[in-house]
Motif scaffolding. Sequence first.
Motif, PDB file in Angstrom:
ATOM      1  N   PRO A  37       0.830  -1.207   0.000  1.00 17.76           N
ATOM      2  CA  PRO A  37       0.000   0.000   0.000  1.00 17.76           C
ATOM      3  C   PRO A  37       0.869   1.265   0.000  1.00 17.76           C
ATOM      4  O   PRO A  37       1.869   1.334   0.715  1.00 17.76           O
ATOM      5  CB  PRO A  37      -0.801  -0.117   1.305  1.00 17.76           C
ATOM      6  CG  PRO A  37      -0.112  -1.140   2.131  1.00 17.76           C
ATOM      7  CD  PRO A  37       0.690  -2.014   1.216  1.00 17.76           C
ATOM      8  N   CYS A  38       0.498   2.214  -0.815  1.00 19.18           N
ATOM      9  CA  CYS A  38       1.235   3.476  -0.894  1.00 19.18           C
ATOM     10  C   CYS A  38       1.115   4.217   0.439  1.00 19.18           C
ATOM     11  O   CYS A  38       0.013   4.341   0.980  1.00 19.18           O
ATOM     12  CB  CYS A  38       0.662   4.316  -2.024  1.00 19.18           C
ATOM     13  SG  CYS A  38       1.250   6.013  -2.034  1.00 19.18           S
ATOM     14  N   PRO A  39       2.260   4.707   0.996  1.00 15.38           N
ATOM     15  CA  PRO A  39       2.192   5.400   2.289  1.00 15.38           C
ATOM     16  C   PRO A  39       1.441   6.724   2.191  1.00 15.38           C
ATOM     17  O   PRO A  39       1.011   7.281   3.203  1.00 15.38           O
ATOM     18  CB  PRO A  39       3.665   5.628   2.644  1.00 15.38           C
ATOM     19  CG  PRO A  39       4.401   5.550   1.356  1.00 15.38           C
ATOM     20  CD  PRO A  39       3.615   4.641   0.454  1.00 15.38           C
ATOM     21  N   SER A  40       1.271   7.230   0.969  1.00 15.68           N
ATOM     22  CA  SER A  40       0.622   8.521   0.820  1.00 15.68           C
ATOM     23  C   SER A  40      -0.892   8.397   0.587  1.00 15.68           C
ATOM     24  O   SER A  40      -1.690   9.067   1.230  1.00 15.68           O
ATOM     25  CB  SER A  40       1.293   9.270  -0.338  1.00 15.68           C
ATOM     26  OG  SER A  40       0.623  10.468  -0.600  1.00 15.68           O
ATOM     27  N   CYS A  41      -1.283   7.520  -0.351  1.00 20.94           N
ATOM     28  CA  CYS A  41      -2.707   7.441  -0.689  1.00 20.94           C
ATOM     29  C   CYS A  41      -3.351   6.114  -0.295  1.00 20.94           C
ATOM     30  O   CYS A  41      -4.569   5.974  -0.336  1.00 20.94           O
ATOM     31  CB  CYS A  41      -2.895   7.673  -2.192  1.00 20.94           C
ATOM     32  SG  CYS A  41      -2.305   6.303  -3.196  1.00 20.94           S
ATOM     33  N   GLY A  42      -2.539   5.140   0.063  1.00 18.30           N
ATOM     34  CA  GLY A  42      -3.074   3.860   0.496  1.00 18.30           C
ATOM     35  C   GLY A  42      -3.403   2.889  -0.632  1.00 18.30           C
ATOM     36  O   GLY A  42      -3.737   1.732  -0.384  1.00 18.30           O
ATOM     37  N   TYR A  77       6.191   1.576  -6.955  1.00 15.68           N
ATOM     38  CA  TYR A  77       5.860   2.837  -7.597  1.00 15.68           C
ATOM     39  C   TYR A  77       4.360   3.056  -7.531  1.00 15.68           C
ATOM     40  O   TYR A  77       3.578   2.192  -7.945  1.00 15.68           O
ATOM     41  CB  TYR A  77       6.331   2.827  -9.055  1.00 15.68           C
ATOM     42  CG  TYR A  77       5.926   4.071  -9.801  1.00 15.68           C
ATOM     43  CD1 TYR A  77       6.478   5.307  -9.459  1.00 15.68           C
ATOM     44  CD2 TYR A  77       4.984   4.018 -10.822  1.00 15.68           C
ATOM     45  CE1 TYR A  77       6.099   6.459 -10.129  1.00 15.68           C
ATOM     46  CE2 TYR A  77       4.607   5.161 -11.501  1.00 15.68           C
ATOM     47  CZ  TYR A  77       5.164   6.385 -11.141  1.00 15.68           C
ATOM     48  OH  TYR A  77       4.795   7.523 -11.798  1.00 15.68           O
ATOM     49  N   CYS A  78       3.957   4.194  -6.993  1.00 10.39           N
ATOM     50  CA  CYS A  78       2.541   4.550  -6.993  1.00 10.39           C
ATOM     51  C   CYS A  78       2.307   5.539  -8.127  1.00 10.39           C
ATOM     52  O   CYS A  78       2.818   6.663  -8.090  1.00 10.39           O
ATOM     53  CB  CYS A  78       2.128   5.165  -5.657  1.00 10.39           C
ATOM     54  SG  CYS A  78       0.393   5.719  -5.673  1.00 10.39           S
ATOM     55  N   SER A  79       1.535   5.096  -9.142  1.00 10.15           N
ATOM     56  CA  SER A  79       1.316   5.960 -10.304  1.00 10.15           C
ATOM     57  C   SER A  79       0.353   7.099  -9.968  1.00 10.15           C
ATOM     58  O   SER A  79       0.382   8.159 -10.580  1.00 10.15           O
ATOM     59  CB  SER A  79       0.788   5.139 -11.483  1.00 10.15           C
ATOM     60  OG  SER A  79      -0.359   4.418 -11.075  1.00 10.15           O
ATOM     61  N   HIS A  80      -0.460   6.887  -8.958  1.00 10.60           N
ATOM     62  CA  HIS A  80      -1.394   7.932  -8.557  1.00 10.60           C
ATOM     63  C   HIS A  80      -0.649   9.134  -7.963  1.00 10.60           C
ATOM     64  O   HIS A  80      -0.900  10.286  -8.308  1.00 10.60           O
ATOM     65  CB  HIS A  80      -2.388   7.370  -7.535  1.00 10.60           C
ATOM     66  CG  HIS A  80      -3.400   8.369  -7.070  1.00 10.60           C
ATOM     67  ND1 HIS A  80      -4.453   8.779  -7.843  1.00 10.60           N
ATOM     68  CD2 HIS A  80      -3.504   9.064  -5.896  1.00 10.60           C
ATOM     69  CE1 HIS A  80      -5.168   9.676  -7.181  1.00 10.60           C
ATOM     70  NE2 HIS A  80      -4.616   9.866  -5.992  1.00 10.60           N
ATOM     71  N   CYS A  81       0.289   8.847  -7.080  1.00 14.13           N
ATOM     72  CA  CYS A  81       1.049   9.921  -6.407  1.00 14.13           C
ATOM     73  C   CYS A  81       2.362  10.221  -7.127  1.00 14.13           C
ATOM     74  O   CYS A  81       3.040  11.195  -6.784  1.00 14.13           O
ATOM     75  CB  CYS A  81       1.370   9.535  -4.970  1.00 14.13           C
ATOM     76  SG  CYS A  81      -0.062   9.079  -3.992  1.00 14.13           S
ATOM     77  N   ASP A  82       2.724   9.380  -8.090  1.00  9.34           N
ATOM     78  CA  ASP A  82       4.001   9.502  -8.780  1.00  9.34           C
ATOM     79  C   ASP A  82       5.176   9.489  -7.791  1.00  9.34           C
ATOM     80  O   ASP A  82       6.056  10.342  -7.821  1.00  9.34           O
ATOM     81  CB  ASP A  82       4.027  10.783  -9.636  1.00  9.34           C
ATOM     82  CG  ASP A  82       5.222  10.787 -10.588  1.00  9.34           C
ATOM     83  OD1 ASP A  82       5.677   9.683 -10.962  1.00  9.34           O
ATOM     84  OD2 ASP A  82       5.705  11.888 -10.943  1.00  9.34           O
TER      85      ASP A  82
HETATM   86 ZN   LIG Z   1      -0.108   6.853  -3.773  1.00  7.26          ZN
END
Ligand SMILES: [Zn+2]
Length: 172
Positions: A37-42, A77-82
């Motif tokens: 899970p992305c630490p920024s957006c989950g 890599y989170c493409s949502h948050c880049d």
């Molecule tokens: Zn993210």
Amino acid sequence: MAGPGEYLADVTEGITRVEDLPKPRITKQSRNYKRRPCPSCGRSAYRDRIVTRVLHDLGDLRANRPVDLRVRTSQHYCSHCDIYFNAETDDLALPKAHYTHRVVSMAVRLVVEDGLPYRTASWHLWRDHRVFVPFATIQNWVEAGGKKGGARRGHGVSGRGSGRVQRVHRRR
Ligand SMILES: [Zn+2]
């Protein structure tokens, strides 16, 4: 076999060059995941590549050698948050640290609880635990964890720049 109380010469006695010290035994750990899970957006983020983190741990006294942990860690890599982020290795060491929590705790204890000067603590860690920590590094850890002699268990960290201060974990 040596009996108790028998004098054993330190095999590193007289060694002045770091390259002459015994080579570390490598232990491998893995924090390698397909998705995290992305630490920024989950959102779930795929693995992009694998990086290796090397951590110095307390040494192997039987083999008389230092121990290094090589932790294979997935980078995602989170493409949502880049953004790129690594799988957590917080259970082993602080972010960007070169030593495990075990080494930091031991070093800080030698200074804060046993009252050893930094240089003596550094030598003690090498002689008794086969981990080489420069005394200035120990000093940084102790100062980040509270004033020498004034630190209390679990309350040693002051508020200054909380994100950058190395915290000393005492979970055990
Ligand atoms: Zn993210």
